[in-house]
Motif scaffolding. Structure first.
Motif: not given
Length: 376
Positions: A134-143, A120-122
């Motif tokens: 996302a952080a809790k489930s270890g999902v890769p994230t990007a901006g 997601a855009p910031p």
């Protein structure tokens, strides 16, 4: 075969074979005046795809911009989400033009599937809750979109060729050795996988609801779940008595949640990296404290443990132990791998008592009987 990319739009039929498949989940513009983010995602996938073969991209937008069947759209999305190796969530949320209400629901359903990436855009609003999970489930994230696409393709790698019902097994499970061994056995018997649905995955344990064509009976069976996990090695440590019932056997007692009374008596054993005999020796030392030389280990073959439910097998071994070793085992304290929450207690019982008091389950009793009848 060179790299290729196929786009499958809403309500269109997926191809019958591919190396990888992704679903572009996220908000769809409510007005034709608002540009969709998905064409840029398709372009980024096309540019970055380095696999050898076909990458299928599911786009939940109509090729010609016509949405005339709500239920058909929802069912198509559900089907293609389950067909996907990776679900790319990109959420450039705009509360006026792309509020992403449906995306929130889809994210809740797929964030812990092991197949999701999130971008997601910031400046996009109302994504904090999604980012938390996302952080809790270890999902890769990007901006940004290119990095989100790259995260999905990094996990896909080169993909793997699948056709027919095989397409319904995502790469995260397709690559499991236990899955491939089960499936190889089915194919060797002439059976065909017509469909599959992942019902759970926990580490290297998995459950798959399958639809199989049974070649020998010329029928389709679709009312079972196949459970899988790595193979185990089990060891019968025994000290012969005057009779079979007086032969002493080393058991380990351990708390296991599925056991109806909490604690189970079982053979030293477990799964791990390495040859089955190496795993067997390591498990004996870990769960009983006894260090055995490999030359003392005797192999008794391999069988499934519960063939009506689980595809995994037990590699059975035995070792005859001395009176001194038996005495040391009787006085040894708790063992096990603390980092895995494992605590085992050595208990020694004569075979007759094991049978009379029903100390072990049927599979364990069968392994003990197999060894004792063979070594006498």
């Amino acid at each position: 075969m060179g790299a290729d990319l196929d786009v499958v739009y809403a309500r269109e039929e997926p191809p019958d074979r591919w190396e990888a498949a992704v679903f572009l989940a996220g908000p769809t513009p409510r007005s034709p005046e608002v540009a969709s983010w998905r064409p840029a995602a398709v372009a980024a996938l096309r540019e970055r795809w380095r696999g050898h073969g076909r990458l299928v991209v599911f786009v939940p937008e109509h090729r010609h911009g016509v949405h005339d069947d709500y239920v058909g759209q929802v069912e198509w999305e559900e089907r293609c989400l389950h067909l996907s190796d990776e679900v790319i969530f990109y959420v450039p949320r705009d509360l006026a033009t792309m509020p992403a209400f449906t995306t929130n629901v889809e994210w809740g359903m797929w964030h812990d599937s092991g197949r999701a990436v999130f971008g997601a855009p910031p400046q996009a609003p109302k994504n904090r809750y999604l980012l938390h999970y996302a952080a809790k489930s270890g999902v890769p994230t990007a901006g940004d979109l290119p990095a989100t696409v790259a995260a999905a393709l990094d996990r896909i790698g080169a993909g793997a060729s699948r056709t027919g019902g095989e397409r319904e097994i995502p790469l995260l499970l397709w690559r499991e050795e236990s899955l491939q061994r089960w499936y190889a056995g089915q194919r060797a018997a002439g059976n065909a996988l017509l469909g599959a649905r992942v019902v759970f995955r926990f580490g290297n344990h998995w459950g798959l609801h399958v639809r199989m064509h049974v070649a020998a009976e010329r029928r389709v069976k679709d009312n079972e779940v196949v459970f899988g996990r790595p193979d185990v090695s089990a060891v019968v440590l025994h000290r012969p008595g005057e009779t079979l019932d007086e032969t002493e056997v080393v058991l380990v007692r351990e708390f296991r949640s599925p056991c109806v009374n909490g604690f189970v008596h079982e053979l030293p054993g477990g799964s791990g990296a390495g040859a089955p005999s190496e795993v067997a020796l390591g498990e004996v030392e870990e769960e009983t404290g006894l260090v055995l030389d490999a030359a003392r280990l005797r192999a008794h073959g391999t069988r499934q443990v519960n063939a009506t439910m689980s595809g995994h097998r037990a590699h059975l071994f035995s070792a005859r132990i001395t009176g001194g070793e038996l005495a040391r085992l009787r006085s040894s304290g708790p063992h096990g791998l603390a980092a895995d929450g494992e605590r085992t207690y050595v208990e020694i019982a004569a075979f007759g008592r094991i049978r009379r008091e029903r100390l072990v389950d049927w599979s364990c009793l069968g392994m003990i009987a197999e060894v004792l009848l063979e070594v006498r």
